[in-house]
Design an enzyme around this catalytic site. Structure first.
Site, PDB file in Angstrom:
ATOM      1  N   ASN A  99       5.042 -12.043   5.088  1.00  0.00           N
ATOM      2  CA  ASN A  99       6.052 -11.000   4.904  1.00  0.00           C
ATOM      3  C   ASN A  99       7.415 -11.695   4.888  1.00  0.00           C
ATOM      4  O   ASN A  99       7.645 -12.588   5.694  1.00  0.00           O
ATOM      5  CB  ASN A  99       5.968  -9.996   6.085  1.00  0.00           C
ATOM      6  CG  ASN A  99       6.641  -8.669   5.810  1.00  0.00           C
ATOM      7  OD1 ASN A  99       7.756  -8.615   5.308  1.00  0.00           O
ATOM      8  ND2 ASN A  99       5.953  -7.600   6.146  1.00  0.00           N
ATOM      9  N   SER A 143       4.316  -3.001   6.795  1.00  0.00           N
ATOM     10  CA  SER A 143       5.188  -2.800   7.947  1.00  0.00           C
ATOM     11  C   SER A 143       4.344  -2.521   9.196  1.00  0.00           C
ATOM     12  O   SER A 143       4.866  -2.511  10.303  1.00  0.00           O
ATOM     13  CB  SER A 143       6.138  -1.622   7.689  1.00  0.00           C
ATOM     14  OG  SER A 143       5.395  -0.438   7.455  1.00  0.00           O
ATOM     15  N   ASN A 177      -2.926   0.067  -0.148  1.00  0.00           N
ATOM     16  CA  ASN A 177      -2.331   0.401  -1.442  1.00  0.00           C
ATOM     17  C   ASN A 177      -3.294   1.238  -2.279  1.00  0.00           C
ATOM     18  O   ASN A 177      -4.503   1.004  -2.268  1.00  0.00           O
ATOM     19  CB  ASN A 177      -1.952  -0.880  -2.198  1.00  0.00           C
ATOM     20  CG  ASN A 177      -0.936  -1.694  -1.422  1.00  0.00           C
ATOM     21  OD1 ASN A 177      -0.331  -1.172  -0.483  1.00  0.00           O
ATOM     22  ND2 ASN A 177      -0.750  -2.939  -1.779  1.00  0.00           N
ATOM     23  N   HIS A 217      -6.365   4.083   2.045  1.00  0.00           N
ATOM     24  CA  HIS A 217      -5.574   5.262   1.655  1.00  0.00           C
ATOM     25  C   HIS A 217      -5.948   5.764   0.265  1.00  0.00           C
ATOM     26  O   HIS A 217      -5.196   6.520  -0.356  1.00  0.00           O
ATOM     27  CB  HIS A 217      -4.078   4.955   1.744  1.00  0.00           C
ATOM     28  CG  HIS A 217      -3.634   4.724   3.162  1.00  0.00           C
ATOM     29  ND1 HIS A 217      -2.493   4.042   3.511  1.00  0.00           N
ATOM     30  CD2 HIS A 217      -4.212   5.095   4.352  1.00  0.00           C
ATOM     31  CE1 HIS A 217      -2.376   4.011   4.835  1.00  0.00           C
ATOM     32  NE2 HIS A 217      -3.413   4.627   5.370  1.00  0.00           N
TER      33      HIS A 217
HETATM   34  P1  OAD Z   1       5.865  -0.267   3.857  1.00  0.00           P
HETATM   35  O1  OAD Z   1       6.775   0.132   2.752  1.00  0.00           O
HETATM   36  O2  OAD Z   1       5.954   0.472   5.138  1.00  0.00           O
HETATM   37  O3  OAD Z   1       6.098  -1.809   4.209  1.00  0.00           O
HETATM   38  C1  OAD Z   1       6.197  -2.772   3.210  1.00  0.00           C
HETATM   39  C2  OAD Z   1       6.265  -4.126   3.878  1.00  0.00           C
HETATM   40  O4  OAD Z   1       6.252  -5.104   2.847  1.00  0.00           O
HETATM   41  C3  OAD Z   1       7.520  -4.373   4.697  1.00  0.00           C
HETATM   42  O5  OAD Z   1       7.146  -4.954   5.957  1.00  0.00           O
HETATM   43  C4  OAD Z   1       8.314  -5.386   3.869  1.00  0.00           C
HETATM   44  O6  OAD Z   1       9.050  -6.283   4.683  1.00  0.00           O
HETATM   45  C5  OAD Z   1       7.196  -6.111   3.150  1.00  0.00           C
HETATM   46  N1  OAD Z   1       7.565  -6.733   1.854  1.00  0.00           N
HETATM   47  C6  OAD Z   1       8.560  -6.404   0.994  1.00  0.00           C
HETATM   48  N2  OAD Z   1       8.528  -7.206  -0.091  1.00  0.00           N
HETATM   49  C7  OAD Z   1       7.482  -8.060   0.083  1.00  0.00           C
HETATM   50  C8  OAD Z   1       6.916  -9.118  -0.680  1.00  0.00           C
HETATM   51  N3  OAD Z   1       7.404  -9.474  -1.862  1.00  0.00           N
HETATM   52  N4  OAD Z   1       5.834  -9.786  -0.181  1.00  0.00           N
HETATM   53  C9  OAD Z   1       5.319  -9.434   1.029  1.00  0.00           C
HETATM   54  N5  OAD Z   1       5.804  -8.443   1.786  1.00  0.00           N
HETATM   55  C10 OAD Z   1       6.877  -7.766   1.336  1.00  0.00           C
HETATM   56  O7  OAD Z   1       4.375  -0.253   3.264  1.00  0.00           O
HETATM   57  P2  OAD Z   1       2.978  -0.162   4.015  1.00  0.00           P
HETATM   58  O8  OAD Z   1       2.983  -0.965   5.259  1.00  0.00           O
HETATM   59  O9  OAD Z   1       1.950  -0.430   3.011  1.00  0.00           O
HETATM   60  O10 OAD Z   1       0.350   5.564   3.252  1.00  0.00           O
HETATM   61  O11 OAD Z   1       2.948   1.354   4.405  1.00  0.00           O
HETATM   62  C11 OAD Z   1       1.779   1.864   4.999  1.00  0.00           C
HETATM   63  C12 OAD Z   1       1.525   3.252   4.501  1.00  0.00           C
HETATM   64  O12 OAD Z   1       2.698   4.033   4.644  1.00  0.00           O
HETATM   65  C13 OAD Z   1       1.223   3.355   3.025  1.00  0.00           C
HETATM   66  O13 OAD Z   1      -0.101   3.019   2.678  1.00  0.00           O
HETATM   67  C14 OAD Z   1       1.473   4.821   2.760  1.00  0.00           C
HETATM   68  C15 OAD Z   1       2.665   5.093   3.665  1.00  0.00           C
HETATM   69  O14 OAD Z   1       2.532   6.248   4.412  1.00  0.00           O
HETATM   70  C16 OAD Z   1      -0.066   6.645   2.577  1.00  0.00           C
HETATM   71  O15 OAD Z   1       0.444   6.989   1.543  1.00  0.00           O
HETATM   72  C17 OAD Z   1      -1.176   7.362   3.216  1.00  0.00           C
END
Ligand code: OAD
Length: 259
Positions: free
Chosen positions: A226, A202, A114, A131
């Protein structure tokens, strides 16, 4: 997975954390959902609604840094709306729980994908922002970082006071290499780690998604937090299903009660 792990996953997570030598966490956008910041993917995700941004963001920046800065500063532009959402957001109980785990000595380091600065705002200090951080800018030549309020935007693109290189936002664009300093920390931490809490991601973006895989392959324990299944679920030892803002405080309370 033994039966205790499936019937009482919170208890199993506490046991795994207490048995571990070196506990770390890796977080993603889901952690900040309860702070009002939408995730990227899945229900309510920015890209689910608006489509994915161009995958060559860094190349575009290098081709025309002035235009990239102007787009970012445009008061009506999509980036500006995102920055305003980030500025208004405050840490939620999930961020505070992780800061508490660091303070109690349980958590050795926190890798976050984040850019929202909310872990720092909650009090985490052993932080690797893989990031970047939206409150910072970074020189693409020497890698020096400064707070964005410390630089003049009168001339675009801004240039580095130390080396004269072009300055961009510290947030990592698509196609941009992860800055070497933070990548090294993440690699060292995941090499030493024998228990990783993976919350709100994710696990689809590399190299971040590789760290938990490496921990698991070396025999470490993975604890996923998650509400939904992720790419990592099949290799996680323990899955705690629910929002991080609820599950992480429960984990901290149960850890405290068990000590
Ligand atoms: P994603 O948007 O891909 O995934 C978010 C995850 O959070 C999903 O698996 C949801 O199921 C979960 N989620 C939703 N609500 C939640 C809650 N209240 N508590 C816990 N989990 C919850 O986000 P990231 O995995 O962070 O990179 O994405 C990785 C990267 O993709 C980001 O850092 C960004 C993007 O490209 C850059 O900007 C370089």
């Amino acid at each position: 997975m033994d039966q205790g792990t499936t019937t009482n996953p919170l208890g199993a997570a506490v046991q795994a954390i207490r048995a571990a030598r070196y506990v770390t966490a890796m977080t993603g956008a889901g952690l900040s959902v309860e702070s009002g910041i939408p995730p990227f993917r899945g229900p309510g995700g920015l890209w689910t609604k608006h489509g994915e941004p161009p995958m060559n963001g860094y190349e575009q920046f290098l081709e025309d840094p002035k235009a990239a800065w102007e787009a970012r500063l445009n008061p009506k532009g999509p980036m500006r709306v995102l920055w305003e959402t980030l500025q208004a957001a405050r840490p939620n109980p999930g961020h505070y729980a992780l800061a508490e785990m660091e303070k109690s000595g349980t958590l050795r380091c926190l890798i976050t994908q984040n850019v929202d600065d909310l872990h720092r705002a909650a009090g985490s200090t052993k932080l690797a922002e893989i990031h970047g951080n939206y409150t910072l800018v970074r020189c693409i030549e020497c890698g020096g970082r400064r707070h964005r309020d410390e630089i003049s935007l009168d001339q675009l693109p801004p240039v580095c006071e130390s080396c004269g290189g072009i300055v961009k936002s510290d947030t990592v664009s698509f196609g941009e290499p992860i800055p070497g300093d933070v990548l090294r920390v993440c690699q060292e931490v995941s090499r030493d780690c024998d228990c990783m809490i993976v919350a709100g991601t994710s696990a689809t973006v590399y190299p971040a998604a590789q760290f938990p895989i490496d921990v698991r392959q070396r025999g470490g324990v993975l604890i996923e937090i998650n509400p939904y299944e992720s790419e990592l679920t099949p290799i996680c030892n323990i899955s705690l299903r629910g929002p991080a803002g609820e599950i992480l405080p429960q984990l901290v309370d149960t850890l405290g009660a068990a000590s």
